[in-house]
Motif scaffolding. Structure first.
Motif, PDB file in Angstrom:
ATOM      1  N   SER A 313     -12.402  -7.553  -5.360  1.00  0.00           N
ATOM      2  CA  SER A 313     -11.395  -7.276  -4.467  1.00  0.00           C
ATOM      3  C   SER A 313     -10.069  -8.063  -4.869  1.00  0.00           C
ATOM      4  O   SER A 313     -10.108  -9.216  -4.925  1.00  0.00           O
ATOM      5  CB  SER A 313     -11.670  -7.506  -3.166  1.00  0.00           C
ATOM      6  N   ALA A 314      -8.760  -7.597  -5.341  1.00  0.00           N
ATOM      7  CA  ALA A 314      -7.615  -8.081  -5.618  1.00  0.00           C
ATOM      8  C   ALA A 314      -6.577  -7.536  -5.076  1.00  0.00           C
ATOM      9  O   ALA A 314      -5.465  -7.153  -5.812  1.00  0.00           O
ATOM     10  CB  ALA A 314      -7.352  -7.919  -7.294  1.00  0.00           C
ATOM     11  N   LYS A 315      -6.461  -7.575  -3.483  1.00  0.00           N
ATOM     12  CA  LYS A 315      -5.552  -6.661  -2.913  1.00  0.00           C
ATOM     13  C   LYS A 315      -3.986  -7.515  -3.175  1.00  0.00           C
ATOM     14  O   LYS A 315      -4.086  -9.038  -3.619  1.00  0.00           O
ATOM     15  CB  LYS A 315      -5.860  -6.977  -1.549  1.00  0.00           C
ATOM     16  N   THR A 316      -3.088  -6.817  -3.000  1.00  0.00           N
ATOM     17  CA  THR A 316      -1.725  -7.335  -3.281  1.00  0.00           C
ATOM     18  C   THR A 316      -1.256  -8.487  -2.029  1.00  0.00           C
ATOM     19  O   THR A 316      -1.917  -8.579  -1.060  1.00  0.00           O
ATOM     20  CB  THR A 316      -0.740  -6.216  -3.009  1.00  0.00           C
ATOM     21  N   ARG A 317      -0.225  -9.336  -2.111  1.00  0.00           N
ATOM     22  CA  ARG A 317       0.219 -10.153  -1.351  1.00  0.00           C
ATOM     23  C   ARG A 317       1.887  -9.480  -0.702  1.00  0.00           C
ATOM     24  O   ARG A 317       2.236  -8.411  -1.178  1.00  0.00           O
ATOM     25  CB  ARG A 317       0.656 -11.292  -2.129  1.00  0.00           C
ATOM     26  N   PRO A 318       2.237 -10.061   0.429  1.00  0.00           N
ATOM     27  CA  PRO A 318       3.357  -9.450   0.898  1.00  0.00           C
ATOM     28  C   PRO A 318       4.542  -9.397  -0.049  1.00  0.00           C
ATOM     29  O   PRO A 318       5.180  -8.541  -0.022  1.00  0.00           O
ATOM     30  CB  PRO A 318       3.580 -10.509   2.124  1.00  0.00           C
ATOM     31  N   VAL A 319       4.743 -10.219  -0.675  1.00  0.00           N
ATOM     32  CA  VAL A 319       5.747 -10.361  -1.969  1.00  0.00           C
ATOM     33  C   VAL A 319       5.649  -9.235  -2.769  1.00  0.00           C
ATOM     34  O   VAL A 319       6.625  -8.637  -3.050  1.00  0.00           O
ATOM     35  CB  VAL A 319       5.805 -11.685  -2.762  1.00  0.00           C
ATOM     36  N   VAL A 320       4.532  -9.010  -3.307  1.00  0.00           N
ATOM     37  CA  VAL A 320       4.269  -7.773  -4.180  1.00  0.00           C
ATOM     38  C   VAL A 320       4.467  -6.575  -3.572  1.00  0.00           C
ATOM     39  O   VAL A 320       5.285  -5.570  -4.000  1.00  0.00           O
ATOM     40  CB  VAL A 320       2.474  -7.945  -4.661  1.00  0.00           C
ATOM     41  N   ASP A 321       3.881  -6.444  -2.360  1.00  0.00           N
ATOM     42  CA  ASP A 321       3.997  -5.263  -1.517  1.00  0.00           C
ATOM     43  C   ASP A 321       5.686  -4.873  -1.309  1.00  0.00           C
ATOM     44  O   ASP A 321       6.028  -3.679  -1.229  1.00  0.00           O
ATOM     45  CB  ASP A 321       3.411  -5.076  -0.264  1.00  0.00           C
ATOM     46  N   ALA A 322       6.141  -5.878  -0.975  1.00  0.00           N
ATOM     47  CA  ALA A 322       7.630  -5.692  -0.493  1.00  0.00           C
ATOM     48  C   ALA A 322       8.494  -5.207  -1.881  1.00  0.00           C
ATOM     49  O   ALA A 322       9.298  -4.341  -1.895  1.00  0.00           O
ATOM     50  CB  ALA A 322       8.265  -7.293  -0.120  1.00  0.00           C
TER      51      ALA A 322
END
Length: 418
Positions: A313-322
């Motif tokens: 599992s390598a979910k994105t971080r808030p900076v990435v999603d933004a």
């Protein structure tokens, strides 16, 4: 333990400062020793790393600006204060209430998330009691706090997750620092250094228990034996460097997203936000709701960060999603709003629960610990909504029980300086 200190420290350390290890590896170094001969020549990856570092810096500015902006607003609110006499049993009843409630929610279908919040509050309550016991020399508080915190730490060593152990250390040091600044400063730096050095190897060995080949206790014993054997130093060094460059710092994955969007995929715009709003609906009301984990992982697979055949599992971080949503503008605006939100949650907790100690330390961090490092937008919005609902429930219970009562007063920010 307030957001402007702890959350910012974790965000800046995790998203910004840890990229130095990845960059050193890119330059041909390992542990500050050059291992690749020849002169370094910058390439496309070099510029991607620099771009990601600039995005992280922009996000950090937005986060802090959001916190400070909300703190600067003049707000006339009704405050609440604790009415009960703060006896030994008074605080123990609250701590045990959190612990028992957390166990109870584990047996209620669809409410496991609330169990996590109450369990976090029970841990923070135990830590606070330990601190209060040390300050007031009350043996009962010290015994309870030490016992509960110790049991939680021991359990963390059996999970195979590095973060669980590090979080316990952060909690303890952050609570004790205001009262023992010199001692904690001297102890914390070598402690964190040692943890970062041994935890990757330790966790990888403990995770052998996940396959059922060994029990968690057996795997932990093997991990400790491996760490303390001198002839395993090379194994520890290699495992640790891989962790520092690819897991502790996630900028390597970030460069893949930045390379993918918008060159090969348009900005996602409102798609991620839409997915996050859908994830807020309880499955009882939407039986066919897509599995949030699978939805969040789709953009990971699309960018080629990991293979669909992988179980990682390598979910994105808030900076990435933004950034994936609206680019540079989205990065700043999203993190600014995030800063405003966490400050709102903290201020509300302190206003409802009698101030910093119980409001911030126990309630805010107990309900919103998931926001410390951040997660993808789907899980973060879920944490914000249901963490706030949890806080409302606890507030109403304490208000009904007479533990807190209204105190009409002008919200004076200067009296609760940051």
């Amino acid at each position: 333990m307030r957001p402007i200190f702890l959350l910012q420290l974790i965000f800046a350390g995790f998203m910004c400062c840890t990229s130095i290890f990845y960059f050193l590896d890119h330059l041909g170094y390992e542990y500050f020793v050059k291992v690749n001969p020849g002169n370094f020549v910058s390439n496309e990856q070099t510029y991607l790393i620099a771009k990601c570092q600039r995005i992280c810096l922009l996000a950090h500015i937005g986060l802090v600006w959001g916190m400070l902006y909300y703190s600067s607003l003049k707000k006339t609110k009704i405050k609440y204060i604790f009415q009960q006499k703060q006896s030994d049993l008074y605080w123990l009843r609250i701590a045990l209430f959190f612990y028992i409630t957390a166990i109870g929610f584990q047996f209620l279908p669809g409410l496991l998330q609330f169990s996590i919040y109450f369990n976090n509050m029970a841990i923070f309550s135990a830590s606070l009691l330990l601190l209060k016991g040390l300050r007031t020399k009350k043996t009962l508080w010290i015994v309870y706090g030490t016992t509960m915190f110790g049991l939680n730490f021991i359990n963390a060593t059996l999970t195979g997750f590095k973060e669980h152990i590090i979080v316990n250390v952060i909690i303890l040091f952050a609570l004790l620092f205001p009262y023992y600044k010199r001692a904690i400063t001297l102890v914390s730096i070598p402690t964190i250094y040692v943890l970062l050095y041994i935890l990757p190897t330790y966790a990888s060995i403990v995770r052998q228990s996940w396959s059922g080949e060994k029990t968690a206790v057996e795997a932990r014993s093997e991990a400790l034996e491996t760490i303390f054997q001198e002839d395993n130093e090379e194994i520890i060094d290699n495992t640790n460097w891989g962790f520092l460059t690819n897991r502790f710092s996630e900028i390597g994955m970030f460069t893949q997203y930045v390379d993918y969007v918008p060159a090969h995929h348009d900005f996602y715009k409102t798609e991620i936000i839409h997915n996050a709003l859908i994830a807020l609906i309880p499955r009882q009301f939407y039986p066919n709701k897509p599995i949030t984990e699978q939805v969040a992982m789709e953009r990971v697979y699309d960018a080629g960060v990991i293979s669909r055949l992988s179980s990682v599992s390598a979910k994105t971080r808030p900076v990435v999603d933004a950034y994936l949503s609206f680019g540079y503008v989205g990065t700043f605006v999203f993190l600014f709003l995030f800063g405003c939100c966490v400050q709102f949650f903290n201020d509300t907790a302190e206003r409802w629960f009698g101030g910093y100690e119980f409001g911030c330390i126990v309630m805010f961090n107990g309900c919103f610990q998931g926001l410390w490092r951040g997660n993808n937008l789907e899980f973060m919005l879920n944490n914000m909504l249901y963490g706030f609902i949890t806080m409302i429930i606890v507030f109403r219970v304490l208000l009904w029980a007479g533990y807190v009562t209204k105190k009409s007063n002008l919200y004076n920010q200067t009296s609760e300086s940051y």
